[in-house]
Design an enzyme around this catalytic site. Structure first.
Site, PDB file in Angstrom:
ATOM      1  N   HIS A  45       0.820  -1.225   0.000  1.00 18.29           N
ATOM      2  CA  HIS A  45       0.000   0.000   0.000  1.00 18.29           C
ATOM      3  C   HIS A  45       0.848   1.268   0.000  1.00 18.29           C
ATOM      4  CE1 HIS A  45      -3.599  -2.314   0.335  1.00 18.29           C
ATOM      5  NE2 HIS A  45      -3.237  -2.857   1.486  1.00 18.29           N
TER       6      HIS A  45
ATOM      7  N   ASP B 132      -2.158 -10.699  -2.454  1.00 17.02           N
ATOM      8  CA  ASP B 132      -2.776 -10.242  -1.211  1.00 17.02           C
ATOM      9  C   ASP B 132      -4.262  -9.961  -1.493  1.00 17.02           C
ATOM     10  OD1 ASP B 132      -1.896  -8.839   1.630  1.00 17.02           O
ATOM     11  OD2 ASP B 132      -3.554  -7.763   0.693  1.00 17.02           O
TER      12      ASP B 132
ATOM     13  N   HIS C 286      -5.958  -7.430  -0.671  1.00 16.92           N
ATOM     14  CA  HIS C 286      -6.167  -6.025  -1.023  1.00 16.92           C
ATOM     15  C   HIS C 286      -5.392  -5.647  -2.285  1.00 16.92           C
ATOM     16  CE1 HIS C 286      -6.627  -6.249   3.440  1.00 16.92           C
ATOM     17  NE2 HIS C 286      -7.678  -5.473   3.204  1.00 16.92           N
TER      18      HIS C 286
ATOM     19  N   ASP D  64      -4.641 -12.878   3.540  1.00 16.91           N
ATOM     20  CA  ASP D  64      -5.933 -12.317   3.957  1.00 16.91           C
ATOM     21  C   ASP D  64      -7.044 -12.731   2.990  1.00 16.91           C
ATOM     22  OD1 ASP D  64      -4.385 -10.695   2.284  1.00 16.91           O
ATOM     23  OD2 ASP D  64      -4.624  -8.887   3.501  1.00 16.91           O
TER      24      ASP D  64
HETATM   25  N1  Q9C Z   1     -11.592  -3.154   8.911  1.00 21.95           N
HETATM   26  C1  Q9C Z   1      -2.410  -5.296   4.049  1.00 21.95           C
HETATM   27  O1  Q9C Z   1      -3.042  -6.340   4.004  1.00 21.95           O
HETATM   28  N2  Q9C Z   1      -7.801  -1.089   6.757  1.00 21.95           N
HETATM   29  N3  Q9C Z   1      -2.980  -4.139   4.440  1.00 21.95           N
HETATM   30  C2  Q9C Z   1      -8.220  -2.010   7.765  1.00 21.95           C
HETATM   31  C3  Q9C Z   1     -10.139  -3.100   8.885  1.00 21.95           C
HETATM   32  C4  Q9C Z   1      -6.462  -1.253   6.300  1.00 21.95           C
HETATM   33  C5  Q9C Z   1      -4.372  -4.047   4.763  1.00 21.95           C
HETATM   34  C6  Q9C Z   1      -9.669  -1.882   8.081  1.00 21.95           C
HETATM   35  C7  Q9C Z   1      -6.186  -2.580   5.651  1.00 21.95           C
HETATM   36  C8  Q9C Z   1      -4.755  -2.670   5.182  1.00 21.95           C
HETATM   37  C9  Q9C Z   1      -0.958  -5.286   3.750  1.00 21.95           C
HETATM   38 ZN    ZN Z   2      -4.008  -7.245   2.485  1.00 22.97          ZN
END
Ligand code: Q9C
Ligand code: ZN
Length: 366
Positions: A166, A202, A204, A291
């Protein structure tokens, strides 16, 4: 398989994060990397080693020096301002509309909460005393993994923590400070002169990696992720983002629906692998997240441990050398088994799943 790991991540000790203004127990915690490390050690087929220091140059090839300096000094500056919080979080943000029609502003000179919001993307990414050292170590882990692969290993795994995808050139957020995979890919391009592909699995979208290589034709970014209309990072990750200029056609986004199954996932994976196979280059960087797992607390896919072995196997079947770097994955009890399955698949070793902790497989004694 050789595995690069640094205990420096333990200094990035995060207790809580904010979701819609409310503090919740942190997802991106040290236990994640420790679970993976233990599972790989217990397997017996992985050899762990520490990273070597690579200095700032390969990092500055990807990130704004202003971001690097901010992250280096932020926590100490917060303390110097007499702010006694456990972690630094931004307050305001340098959002697009603030300077619409104006010349873009620079970094505020003083108040730490304002400086944080100048560089930050969100309120999910606290900075604590050990965050900068941990983030630099994660970059060294990634670069050492590159060294192993360019030195002749067919595949190597960097247990990066904090994660990276990110983080954009001038932005941190999404639990990420420096984009480990982007730094690795850039180092490979500079060393080999070849094209490099990045496959991001990932859950995301890796908005940072997309931004960094948006206008680059020599680095292909292919990502399978939750549709940003319903999931973080919200603002990027759509299928119509294909890159611009020399990078046009070198960005492939495959957004997926809620409840994505193993079968749906493998169809998308094959599409991404086809796009990668159509480009030249002998090294593939993998942004590896778990994830996508069915029980992940912040994801909504339905993947199982078994499919990670198959994903690793299919990725390796491209025949490229693999620089595999850890990104997210937050269901801690299964992280070790999932990483082990993926990496064994990538190495051509059989799946051999361990019985889930606390259960005994039916029909076996003890
Ligand atoms: N409801 C990676 O997996 N927002 N980053 C979290 C939780 C941020 C994920 C909200 C998610 C970032 C590397
Ligand atoms: Zn992620």
């Amino acid at each position: 398989m050789r595995v690069v790991y640094s205990p420096a991540h333990l200094g990035h000790e995060i207790v809580s994060e904010t979701v819609m203004g409310r503090p919740i127990p942190a997802n991106e915690v040290a236990e994640r990397a420790e679970r993976i490390r233990s599972a790989l050690e217990a397997d017996g087929g992985f050899a762990l080693e520490g990273p070597t220091e690579h200095g700032e140059e390969p990092l500055a090839a990807v990130h704004d020096p202003g971001l690097i300096r901010f992250l280096e000094t932020a926590f100490a500056q917060m303390r110097a301002e007499g702010v006694d919080r456990p972690a630094l979080m931004p307050e305001g943000f340098n959002v697009r509309g603030l300077t619409e029609g104006m010349t873009p502003i620079g970094e505020p000179r003083q108040a730490i909460s304002g400086r944080a919001g100048y560089w930050a993307l969100d309120t999910s990414t606290p900075i604590v005393a050990g965050s900068y050292v941990a983030a630099r170590a994660a970059v060294d882990v990634a670069l050492t993994t590159v060294d192993l692969v360019l030195g002749g290993e067919g595949a190597a795994y960097g247990l990066c923590r904090p994660p990276g995808h990110h983080a954009a050139r001038s932005v941190y957020g999404g639990y990420c400070f420096f984009n480990n995979a982007a730094v690795a890919a850039e180092a490979i391009v500079r060393t080999t002169g070849e094209r490099v592909a990045i496959l991001d699995v990932d859950y995301h979208h890796g908005n940072g990696t997309e931004q960094i290589f948006w206008r680059r034709g020599d680095v292909l970014y292919a990502s399978i992720h939750a549709d940003p209309d319903r999931q973080y990072p919200y603002y990027l990750g759509r299928a119509d983002e294909v890159g611009e200029g020399a990078g046009r056609g070198a960005n492939l986004n495959l957004p997926m629906p809620r409840g994505t199954t193993n079968e749906q996932y493998l169809v998308a994976l094959d599409r991404a692998l086809e796009a990668i196979a159509a480009t030249s280059g002998s090294v593939l960087v993998v942004s590896l997240g778990f994830d996508t797992y069915g029980h992940d607390p912040i994801g909504d896919f339905a993947l199982t441990t078994d499919v990670y072995h198959e994903v690793g196997r299919r990725v390796a079947s491209l025949g490229r050398r693999l620089v595999i770097l850890q990104e997210g994955g937050y269901y801690r009890p299964a992280l070790g088994a999932n990483a082990r399955a993926w990496l064994r698949g990538a190495e051509g070793r059989p799946h051999d799943p361990l019985p889930a902790a606390g259960f005994t497989a039916a029909g076996t004694a003890g």
